[in-house]
Design a protein around this motif. Structure first.
Motif, short mmCIF file in Angstrom:
data_model
loop_
_atom_site.label_atom_id
_atom_site.label_comp_id
_atom_site.label_asym_id
_atom_site.label_seq_id
_atom_site.Cartn_x
_atom_site.Cartn_y
_atom_site.Cartn_z
N ASP A 219 0.83 -1.21 0.00
CA ASP A 219 0.00 0.00 0.00
C ASP A 219 0.87 1.26 0.00
O ASP A 219 0.59 2.23 -0.73
N ALA A 220 1.95 1.24 0.79
CA ALA A 220 2.83 2.41 0.87
C ALA A 220 3.49 2.67 -0.49
O ALA A 220 3.60 3.83 -0.92
N MET A 221 3.91 1.62 -1.18
CA MET A 221 4.58 1.81 -2.47
C MET A 221 3.60 2.26 -3.55
O MET A 221 3.95 3.08 -4.42
N VAL A 222 2.38 1.75 -3.51
CA VAL A 222 1.37 2.20 -4.47
C VAL A 222 1.05 3.68 -4.24
O VAL A 222 0.88 4.46 -5.20
N ARG A 223 0.99 4.08 -2.97
CA ARG A 223 0.72 5.49 -2.65
C ARG A 223 1.88 6.38 -3.13
O ARG A 223 1.65 7.50 -3.62
N ILE A 224 3.11 5.91 -2.98
CA ILE A 224 4.26 6.68 -3.49
C ILE A 224 4.13 6.84 -4.99
O ILE A 224 4.33 7.94 -5.54
N GLY A 225 3.81 5.75 -5.67
CA GLY A 225 3.64 5.81 -7.12
C GLY A 225 2.63 6.86 -7.52
O GLY A 225 2.85 7.64 -8.46
N LYS A 226 1.52 6.89 -6.80
CA LYS A 226 0.47 7.88 -7.09
C LYS A 226 0.99 9.30 -6.87
O LYS A 226 0.74 10.20 -7.69
N GLU A 227 1.71 9.50 -5.77
CA GLU A 227 2.21 10.84 -5.43
C GLU A 227 3.20 11.36 -6.47
O GLU A 227 3.25 12.56 -6.74
N VAL A 228 4.01 10.45 -7.06
CA VAL A 228 5.06 10.90 -8.00
C VAL A 228 4.64 10.69 -9.46
O VAL A 228 5.45 10.87 -10.37
N GLY A 229 3.40 10.31 -9.69
CA GLY A 229 2.90 10.22 -11.06
C GLY A 229 3.27 8.96 -11.80
O GLY A 229 3.31 8.96 -13.04
N ARG A 230 3.54 7.86 -11.08
CA ARG A 230 3.82 6.58 -11.72
C ARG A 230 2.70 5.60 -11.35
O ARG A 230 2.49 5.29 -10.18
N ASN A 231 1.97 5.14 -12.36
CA ASN A 231 0.90 4.18 -12.11
C ASN A 231 1.50 2.90 -11.55
O ASN A 231 2.37 2.28 -12.19
N THR A 232 1.08 2.51 -10.36
CA THR A 232 1.72 1.40 -9.65
C THR A 232 0.69 0.42 -9.11
O THR A 232 -0.35 0.82 -8.60
N ILE A 233 1.01 -0.86 -9.24
CA ILE A 233 0.17 -1.94 -8.72
C ILE A 233 1.05 -2.86 -7.87
O ILE A 233 2.19 -3.16 -8.24
N ALA A 234 0.55 -3.30 -6.72
CA ALA A 234 1.28 -4.25 -5.87
C ALA A 234 0.51 -5.55 -5.78
O ALA A 234 -0.67 -5.56 -5.43
N VAL A 235 1.17 -6.64 -6.13
CA VAL A 235 0.59 -7.98 -6.02
C VAL A 235 1.25 -8.65 -4.82
O VAL A 235 2.46 -8.87 -4.81
N VAL A 236 0.48 -8.94 -3.78
CA VAL A 236 1.01 -9.54 -2.56
C VAL A 236 0.94 -11.06 -2.69
O VAL A 236 -0.15 -11.63 -2.87
N THR A 237 2.11 -11.72 -2.64
CA THR A 237 2.18 -13.16 -2.95
C THR A 237 2.89 -13.94 -1.85
O THR A 237 3.69 -13.40 -1.08
N ASP A 238 2.61 -15.23 -1.83
CA ASP A 238 3.12 -16.13 -0.78
C ASP A 238 4.57 -16.51 -1.00
O ASP A 238 4.97 -16.84 -2.11
N MET A 239 5.38 -16.45 0.07
CA MET A 239 6.74 -16.96 0.04
C MET A 239 6.98 -17.79 1.30
O MET A 239 8.03 -17.75 1.91
N ASN A 240 5.95 -18.59 1.68
CA ASN A 240 6.10 -19.54 2.78
C ASN A 240 6.67 -20.86 2.28
O ASN A 240 6.83 -21.80 3.07
#
Length: 434
Positions: A219-240
């Motif tokens: 969420d923090a990185m997507v918000r940064i992307g929005k603030e600086v004008g870079r369309n950003t998507i984060a896919v949260v995936t399993d690494m267990n």
């Protein structure tokens, strides 16, 4: 403006201005602000946090502290992909030709592995002759001509981040969401792409151990992307558990090629198709993720993704014949099966231990000066939810000498936890943050 006052201000939980953040980043980068004052400020940030605007400003200042790549000469919307790191994470090797085969330009800078996490650049060097360093002109030319180029990160990309991270590493201030997000995004922004797809790993083999923390970071990185004008998507995936079955540079290359042929492991296939679909959406190639998934499957089935892989390898000086003839890839001299005495269902895998098993065999680096063996590693045969009977082979080691096999076997055996009751296979993709 005094650093003392900025430290005091953040210590009290107040919001820093853009001029104050720029002053600190510039001062620490050029050496006018000493380590002890920067350490104090980092600790104040660690406890008091930063809001979205502060985090975005920190990110931009770190990105602009060095070279800012101008990719405007590359036609089309450039979409970058970044993974927060894991074990068996071979996605870039699959994604680069897959996405480029859809006429979406892939201009990517990647890193080398350190510790139990592998590096894309090391894996690419498994292709004989593959050049991971290109001048920026050649990098851009390759993308325009072939649709894809992946090279090592330039040393002058976000130097402020490099210096600040080194200090965070020795002052116990690494695990702060704002600082992690700014560190990752500063390099992505400096790399020049128009949009970014993030693969945020969560679990025992990832930096973020809990789903809650992984979501916060995404969420923090997507918000940064929005603030600086870079369309950003984060896919949260399993690494267990490791992604795919192969861990080790050349072994992972072979698994990536199998995936591009449509014969890869279920989890690696699912994740790469999901990431590719979202990259297609951000690039304007398709309107929906569902269309993107269909396009990814079509490019695999038609062989266009494999054709693009051959073209890509050749364009960076590699032997394209090695894509089809695995005997041309680096190979370990010996192999050994790992057998467990337990009977039951695999309930959990300590992914970091599996990564350490590959590390001690020589597949990774203990430090930046370590020399890796591209041919060694391991193949996993049993993962979470699989049934194991006493005497079953759970993994196969590929190694060059016997000096570390005992340690590798111990890591693998310690990594597995069993249950007498059947275990449901874990969810791979938790959520997508837009």
């Amino acid at each position: 403006m005094r650093v003392y006052d900025i430290i005091e201000k953040k210590k009290l939980g107040e919001v820093l201005t853009d001029k104050e953040i720029a002053f600190v980043v510039e001062g620490y980068t050029d050496g006018s602000i000493p380590d002890y004052q920067m350490s104090a400020l980092l600790m104040a940030i660690y406890f008091q946090g930063m809001n979205d605007k502060e985090t975005a400003l920190l990110t931009e200042c770190m990105a602009k502290s060095g070279e800012m790549l101008d990719l405007s000469a590359i036609e089309g919307i450039k979409v970058d992909k970044h993974s927060t790191g894991g074990v068996g994470d071979t996605t870039t090797i699959v994604l680069a030709p897959l996405v480029a085969a859809a006429d979406v330009p892939v201009a990517k800078m990647s890193g080398r592995g350190l510790g139990h996490t592998g590096g894309t650049i090391d894996k690419l060097e498994s292709f004989p002759g593959f050049k991971v360093e290109l001048p920026i002109e050649g990098f851009i030319e390759n993308v325009n001509k072939h649709g894809v180029a992946v090279v090592g990160q330039t040393g002058n990309l976000a130097p402020a981040d490099k210096k600040i991270y080194a200090l965070r590493d020795v002052t116990a201030t690494v695990d702060n969401v704002s600082l992690i997000a700014a560190s990752i995004m500063s390099k992505k922004i400096a790399a020049g792409s128009n949009a970014i797809v993030l693969d945020v790993k969560c679990g025992s083999g990832a930096f973020m151990k809990t789903l809650e923390d992984a979501k916060k970071l995404g969420d923090a990185m997507v918000r940064i992307g929005k603030e600086v004008g870079r369309n950003t998507i984060a896919v949260v995936t399993d690494m267990n558990q490791p992604l795919g079955n192969a861990i080790g540079n050349s072994l992972e290359i072979m698994e990536a090629i199998d995936t591009l042929k449509g014969n890869g492991p279920r989890d690696l296939t699912e994740l790469t198709h999901t990431l590719a679909a979202n990259m297609f959406v951000l690039a304007g190639r398709v309107a929906t993720v569902e269309e993107g998934l269909s396009l990814a499957a079509e490019l695999i089935e038609s062989g266009k993704a494999m054709d693009k892989l051959r073209e890509w390898v050749a364009s960076q000086g590699g032997d394209a014949c090695s894509v089809d003839d695995y005997s041309l890839l680096p190979a370990a001299a010996k192999q050994m099966d790992v057998v467990l005495e337990e009977t039951g269902y695999v309930a959990a895998i300590d992914t970091e231990m599996i990564g350490k098993a590959a590390l001690v065999l020589g597949a990774g680096r203990e430090n930046k000066e370590s020399i890796i063996d591209l041919g060694v590693g391991l193949i996993m045969h049993k993962k979470i939810g699989d049934k194991v009977t006493k005497g079953d082979v759970v993994a196969t080691l590929y190694y060059s000498d016997n000096s570390h096999t005992e340690a590798a076997i111990r890591y693998i055996k310690d990594a597995y936890t069993f249950s007498t009751e059947s275990i449901e296979k874990p969810q791979l993709i938790y959520t997508i943050i837009r």
